[in-house]
Design a protein around this motif. Sequence first.
Motif, PDB file in Angstrom:
ATOM      1  N   SER A  40      -4.088  -9.291  15.905  1.00  0.00           N
ATOM      2  CA  SER A  40      -3.010  -9.018  14.955  1.00  0.00           C
ATOM      3  C   SER A  40      -1.658  -8.992  15.653  1.00  0.00           C
TER       4      SER A  40
ATOM      5  N   MET B 196       9.183  -1.495   3.882  1.00  0.00           N
ATOM      6  CA  MET B 196       8.016  -1.549   4.763  1.00  0.00           C
ATOM      7  C   MET B 196       6.724  -1.416   3.963  1.00  0.00           C
ATOM      8  N   VAL B 197       6.731  -0.574   2.944  1.00  0.00           N
ATOM      9  CA  VAL B 197       5.549  -0.426   2.080  1.00  0.00           C
ATOM     10  C   VAL B 197       5.259  -1.751   1.386  1.00  0.00           C
TER      11      VAL B 197
ATOM     12  N   ARG C 281       3.845  -4.160   3.896  1.00  0.00           N
ATOM     13  CA  ARG C 281       2.452  -3.790   4.202  1.00  0.00           C
ATOM     14  C   ARG C 281       1.528  -4.313   3.109  1.00  0.00           C
ATOM     15  N   ASP C 282       1.943  -4.162   1.853  1.00  0.00           N
ATOM     16  CA  ASP C 282       1.136  -4.669   0.735  1.00  0.00           C
ATOM     17  C   ASP C 282       0.998  -6.187   0.797  1.00  0.00           C
TER      18      ASP C 282
ATOM     19  N   ARG D  58      -1.333  -7.082   3.827  1.00  0.00           N
ATOM     20  CA  ARG D  58      -2.522  -6.242   3.971  1.00  0.00           C
ATOM     21  C   ARG D  58      -3.753  -7.040   4.420  1.00  0.00           C
TER      22      ARG D  58
ATOM     23  N   PHE E  81       0.684  -2.583  11.208  1.00  0.00           N
ATOM     24  CA  PHE E  81       1.907  -1.782  11.100  1.00  0.00           C
ATOM     25  C   PHE E  81       1.713  -0.480  11.858  1.00  0.00           C
ATOM     26  N   HIS E  82       2.748  -0.085  12.584  1.00  0.00           N
ATOM     27  CA  HIS E  82       2.693   1.151  13.370  1.00  0.00           C
ATOM     28  C   HIS E  82       4.083   1.785  13.368  1.00  0.00           C
TER      29      HIS E  82
ATOM     30  N   ILE F 118       2.434   5.620   2.739  1.00  0.00           N
ATOM     31  CA  ILE F 118       2.318   5.209   4.141  1.00  0.00           C
ATOM     32  C   ILE F 118       0.840   5.299   4.511  1.00  0.00           C
ATOM     33  N   ASP F 119       0.192   4.155   4.564  1.00  0.00           N
ATOM     34  CA  ASP F 119      -1.248   4.118   4.828  1.00  0.00           C
ATOM     35  C   ASP F 119      -1.574   3.408   6.139  1.00  0.00           C
ATOM     36  N   TRP F 120      -0.614   3.393   7.040  1.00  0.00           N
ATOM     37  CA  TRP F 120      -0.827   2.771   8.343  1.00  0.00           C
ATOM     38  C   TRP F 120      -0.680   3.833   9.426  1.00  0.00           C
TER      39      TRP F 120
END
Length: 171
Positions: free
Chosen positions: A56, A77-78, A81-82, A85, A91-92, A113-115
Amino acid sequence: DEILSTEDRAVFYERLIDWHLGYAIGEGMQAPEFPVIALNGETSGIYNVWAGHPDSIVVLEFFATWCSSCAVQLPRMVSLRDKFRNRNVFFHFVSYKESVSKIEEYLNLHPEIDWVVSTTSNGLGAKKYGLKQLPGVYILDTKRTIREIHQGLVSEEVLEREINQVLERHP
């Protein structure tokens, strides 16, 4: 050429000092290693965090919970990310000098924020990446070479284009 402007001279000296301290970074350079603290309190190197995602590219953002520009950047950023995905994009977020408990409070307010989110106690990561303004967004290829650098706000469109370009060059 001689630097006549006092402001230009100050910027030149600041960059020169940063360079000699190892705190200057540019596109095409290897991403510096630094320690991060996971939300479980364990300290590790940032490369260890990325190790589970060797194929990645990495979108690394330095942020702070108190940063108003970071709050503006967050929905972008969200959305990114979507969009990415199901692609090889990791993402960090790394918080600048904040406690794990402060980050947990922030994440409770932002379940979107799911990362991976980490923190640093001393801000060394941001320093090593030459960060002068939050948020700082860095796009790294699969070999952890820095391909794009943004300090301050950056549009979703620009980041999406750059992520796609890095994915095309470094699948």
